[in-house]
Design a protein around this motif. Structure first.
Motif: not given
Length: 221
Positions: A133-146
């Motif tokens: 589930p954590l891999w999937q969350f990262v795949e789905n979300n934007d972490f620009t400049n985080k």
């Protein structure tokens, strides 16, 4: 000969059922203990903060650590749910089957992380890798400049190449810095308590400087 094979298979099936039953009993016990410990400080509403903690936790061990991190950072906590991996024998079997995967049905699938500078991402380690589930969350979300901090609890070990692959995925979605934090909680039947889990985390990371979490200015440019 056939009779003895049938007896062996029947005995093996009974053994597997007993093991699964014992494991789920332990998980339910852990969940009850962790929920009690978590409830001491849970219930805070989302507020103006620059830190988010996103966590998937099946039996609550990593969830306790997520809430502990939230109290230390004044951060917002978001829980990822995955119905397929709920407590119980079916959920346990699904977790074992999918442990090395990176695809899962999760809720919420996406979270607006715009207001946050630092995002903690937490899950247990399943077969040496962060849970699907954590891999999937990262795949789905934007972490620009985080600035992203992966945190894990586990009963045995993790394999570094999975952590490196996770970092690569986070960075491909815009993260500018990555840190890994973790606590070994021990194998089932002999795991450390929730209180000791958070104490070990503090002992290991309380002296970590801010620059180690968010990176220095050269890294961020």
């Amino acid at each position: 000969m056939v009779r003895w094979i049938m007896i062996f298979l029947f005995a093996l099936a009974i053994l597997l059922f007993v093991v699964a039953f014992v494991v789920t009993r332990i998980e339910n016990s852990q969940y009850a203990e962790n929920k009690s410990y978590k409830d001491k400080w849970s219930g805070a509403e989302l507020r103006e903060t620059t830190t988010a903690i996103v966590v998937f936790s099946r039996s609550g061990n990593t969830g306790v650590l997520a809430d502990h991190i939230a109290t230390k950072t004044d951060g917002d906590v978001y829980e990822i749910l995955a119905e397929k991996y709920q407590l119980g024998i079916p959920g346990l079997i699904s977790a074992l089957n999918d442990a090395r995967g990176n695809v899962a049905e999760i809720s919420p699938a996406q979270i607006d992380l715009t207001q946050y500078d630092t995002v903690y991402l937490g899950s247990p380690i399943w077969l040496y890798s962060p849970a699907p589930p954590l891999w999937q969350f990262v795949e789905n979300n934007d972490f620009t400049n985080k600035n992203v901090v992966l945190f894990n609890t586990f009963n045995s070990k993790f394999e570094q190449h999975f952590i490196d692959e996770f970092e690569a995925l986070v960075r491909s979605n815009g993260a500018i810095n990555f840190t890994h934090q973790y606590v070994k909680r021990g194998r089932m039947g002999g795991q450390i308590s929730s209180q000791e889990l958070t104490q070990r985390f503090d002992e290991k990371y309380d002296n970590e400087s801010v620059s180690e979490i968010v990176g220095d200015s050269d890294e961020q440019q």
